[in-house]
Design an enzyme around this catalytic site. Sequence first.
Site, PDB file in Angstrom:
ATOM      1  N   LYS A 204       0.156  37.285  39.489  1.00 52.07           N
ATOM      2  CA  LYS A 204      -0.360  35.949  39.169  1.00 52.07           C
ATOM      3  C   LYS A 204      -1.845  36.062  38.872  1.00 52.07           C
ATOM      4  O   LYS A 204      -2.622  36.566  39.679  1.00 52.07           O
ATOM      5  CB  LYS A 204      -0.115  34.998  40.340  1.00 52.07           C
ATOM      6  N   LYS A 258       2.867  35.341  35.920  1.00 45.81           N
ATOM      7  CA  LYS A 258       2.321  34.004  35.674  1.00 45.81           C
ATOM      8  C   LYS A 258       0.847  34.076  35.319  1.00 45.81           C
ATOM      9  O   LYS A 258       0.112  34.770  36.020  1.00 45.81           O
ATOM     10  CB  LYS A 258       2.512  33.172  36.949  1.00 45.81           C
TER      11      LYS A 258
HETATM   12  C1  PBG Z   1      -0.437  27.042  43.431  1.00 46.74           C
HETATM   13  C2  PBG Z   1       0.255  27.032  42.117  1.00 46.74           C
HETATM   14  C3  PBG Z   1      -0.367  26.840  40.888  1.00 46.74           C
HETATM   15  C4  PBG Z   1       0.659  26.788  39.961  1.00 46.74           C
HETATM   16  C5  PBG Z   1       1.864  26.980  40.616  1.00 46.74           C
HETATM   17  N1  PBG Z   1       1.597  27.144  41.960  1.00 46.74           N
HETATM   18  C6  PBG Z   1      -1.783  26.596  40.547  1.00 46.74           C
HETATM   19  C7  PBG Z   1      -2.832  27.507  41.006  1.00 46.74           C
HETATM   20  O1  PBG Z   1      -2.591  28.634  41.424  1.00 46.74           O
HETATM   21  O2  PBG Z   1      -3.967  27.073  40.975  1.00 46.74           O
HETATM   22  C8  PBG Z   1       0.428  26.549  38.485  1.00 46.74           C
HETATM   23  C9  PBG Z   1       1.599  26.145  37.683  1.00 46.74           C
HETATM   24  C10 PBG Z   1       1.267  25.603  36.349  1.00 46.74           C
HETATM   25  O3  PBG Z   1       0.115  25.621  35.881  1.00 46.74           O
HETATM   26  O4  PBG Z   1       2.198  25.113  35.715  1.00 46.74           O
HETATM   27  N2  PBG Z   1      -0.304  28.078  44.249  1.00 46.74           N
END
Ligand code: PBG
Length: 335
Positions: A204, A258
């Site tokens: 991520k 992601k």
């Molecule tokens: C939080 C989380 C995020 C997303 C999913 N879980 C945001 C972040 O890490 O700030 C983002 C998903 C999206 O942008 O569609 N842990």
Amino acid sequence: MTGFPACPTFPSTRMRRNRSADWLRRMVQENRLTTDDLIWPIFVVEGLGKREAVSSMPGVERLSVDLLAEEVGKAQELGIPAVAVFPYTPEGLKTPDGSEALNPDNLVCRGVREIKKHVSNMGVLCDVALDPYNSDGHDGLVKDGEILNDETVDILCQQSVVQADAGCDVIAPSDMMDGRIGSIRKVLDDAGHQNVTIMAYAAKYASAFYGPFRDAVGSGGVLMGDKKTYQMDPGNGDEAIREVALDIAEGADMVMVKPGLPYMDIIHRVKNEFGVPTFAYNVSGEYAMLRAAAQNGWLDYPAAMMEMLTGFKRAGADGILTYAARDAAKILKSG
Ligand code: PBG
């Protein structure tokens, strides 16, 4: 003529032959999106009969718990196999320790129970991280500006059990703390949740594409890029392979990359290297880009969206978390 040497295979080889008719294009198509590839993320909000549009994500709404069964039921009729539930936590419930994450009656848990009660054979996935509950907006505990790792993992373990107790099928740690997958697996097993699956947000990235999501869950306090001490640097690829290897070694059943679009190479490498179920999160900013361009008349949303999702399949993704899940499923259903 052009001065280039003649192509040795032309005119006997003509690549256009296999593209010459619809039946033939269908027959030679290498990668195909199906409804089984789609996971639909849903935002849940307090209240009754409430539908709130998320302004930065046209077509996306926050739903109150009482509306979930109907909406998720419709998604199931479309053939979507799983949903991911995210809470819009009221400001008053956000604290520096994110303790609402451990409340068995928090929005997510009530949402999961509601879905499980009314919709059978539908997978329910829950994020594990503190950002919806933490007044700092961070995924972990913050002390003197530092995001604490081990203390956060302890809380994430408890959060996982609370969500599994509510009926969650897939625990998806999205926090990027070190060592959390192994700890969560152990705690879930000890609590009798051996069959609860873990989908690790393994690679991520600290991405600017999460902007609309933070709006959707109301965790907009953290500026883009503030999560750089735990989320990955967009320039790194080998590091993603190490992250995924660790999560698999610690017990992840499935892994996720992601965001999706800017990281197609990572999806491809992960699937090739490990051969485990690999998912892509087609994040909020990727969805918003298409919608915004379409609203301006610059893009054909259905066509561009289907092309984007097919791209994930071609890269090697087994499935995709996408806000376009219902749109795609409807198109697939109508052929
Ligand atoms: C939080 C989380 C995020 C997303 C999913 N879980 C945001 C972040 O890490 O700030 C983002 C998903 C999206 O942008 O569609 N842990």
